[in-house]
Design a protein around this motif. Structure first.
Motif, PDB file in Angstrom:
ATOM      1  N   ALA A  91     -10.748  60.090 -43.568  1.00  0.00           N
ATOM      2  CA  ALA A  91     -10.852  60.556 -42.187  1.00  0.00           C
ATOM      3  C   ALA A  91      -9.694  59.982 -41.381  1.00  0.00           C
ATOM      4  N   VAL A  92      -9.552  60.479 -40.173  1.00  0.00           N
ATOM      5  CA  VAL A  92      -8.711  59.810 -39.184  1.00  0.00           C
ATOM      6  C   VAL A  92      -9.579  58.758 -38.498  1.00  0.00           C
ATOM      7  N   TYR A  93      -9.098  57.545 -38.468  1.00  0.00           N
ATOM      8  CA  TYR A  93      -9.830  56.437 -37.855  1.00  0.00           C
ATOM      9  C   TYR A  93      -9.213  56.146 -36.486  1.00  0.00           C
ATOM     10  N   LEU A  94     -10.072  56.126 -35.482  1.00  0.00           N
ATOM     11  CA  LEU A  94      -9.618  55.961 -34.096  1.00  0.00           C
ATOM     12  C   LEU A  94     -10.222  54.705 -33.485  1.00  0.00           C
ATOM     13  N   CYS A  95      -9.423  54.072 -32.702  1.00  0.00           N
ATOM     14  CA  CYS A  95      -9.814  52.875 -31.967  1.00  0.00           C
ATOM     15  C   CYS A  95     -10.274  53.298 -30.565  1.00  0.00           C
ATOM     16  N   TYR A  96     -11.332  52.642 -30.090  1.00  0.00           N
ATOM     17  CA  TYR A  96     -11.896  52.994 -28.783  1.00  0.00           C
ATOM     18  C   TYR A  96     -12.228  51.711 -28.026  1.00  0.00           C
ATOM     19  N   ALA A  97     -11.834  51.688 -26.754  1.00  0.00           N
ATOM     20  CA  ALA A  97     -12.106  50.537 -25.895  1.00  0.00           C
ATOM     21  C   ALA A  97     -12.975  50.979 -24.731  1.00  0.00           C
ATOM     22  N   ARG A  98     -14.039  50.233 -24.450  1.00  0.00           N
ATOM     23  CA  ARG A  98     -14.915  50.546 -23.325  1.00  0.00           C
ATOM     24  C   ARG A  98     -15.163  49.284 -22.522  1.00  0.00           C
ATOM     25  N   HIS A  99     -14.878  49.357 -21.225  1.00  0.00           N
ATOM     26  CA  HIS A  99     -15.098  48.202 -20.351  1.00  0.00           C
ATOM     27  C   HIS A  99     -16.566  47.803 -20.392  1.00  0.00           C
ATOM     28  N   ARG A 100     -16.818  46.502 -20.293  1.00  0.00           N
ATOM     29  CA  ARG A 100     -18.193  46.009 -20.414  1.00  0.00           C
ATOM     30  C   ARG A 100     -19.095  46.519 -19.316  1.00  0.00           C
ATOM     31  N   ASP A 101     -18.523  46.998 -18.189  1.00  0.00           N
ATOM     32  CA  ASP A 101     -19.350  47.613 -17.149  1.00  0.00           C
ATOM     33  C   ASP A 101     -19.258  49.136 -17.159  1.00  0.00           C
ATOM     34  N   PHE A 102     -18.699  49.673 -18.219  1.00  0.00           N
ATOM     35  CA  PHE A 102     -18.603  51.118 -18.429  1.00  0.00           C
ATOM     36  C   PHE A 102     -17.710  51.817 -17.405  1.00  0.00           C
TER      37      PHE A 102
END
Length: 117
Positions: A91-102
């Protein structure tokens, strides 16, 4: 803001790869980090996630015991160690970042992982 993945490639079944995702342009240690993957013709799925201070992790059932997510906040980098790879992991592997307060989130461009003999 950038998330740059690296470490993908072609590997034989049973082999290992270590993916890296290096972040810039935001306060990395405020963000939970995840790895997703998307195979051709399939929906994007969560592979593994780690909280902002590494206090918790979670994994898709399909990768438990084989993959390990970790992060180094000093290097603004999250890793995915992948062992015992099978063709189903292609697969294509993607990195994702989400702020702790969304309040904000970011995606990387992805890195291709192909498991084939």
């Amino acid at each position: 803001v950038q998330l740059v993945e690296s470490g993908g490639g072609l590997v034989q079944p049973g082999g290992s790869l270590r993916l890296s995702c290096t972040a810039s342009g935001f306060t990395f240690n405020y963000y939970a980090m995840s790895w997703y993957r998307q195979a051709p013709g399939k929906e994007r799925e969560l592979v593994a996630a780690i909280s902002s201070r590494s206090s918790s992790t979670n994994y898709a059932d399909s990768v438990k015991g084989r993959f390990t997510i970790s992060r180094d906040n000093a290097k603004n980098t999250v890793y995915l160690q992948m062992n015992s790879l099978s063709p189903e992991d292609t697969a294509v592997y993607l990195c994702y970042a989400r702020h702790r307060d969304f309040s904000s989130d970011y995606w990387g461009q992805g890195t291709q992982v192909t498991v084939s003999s």
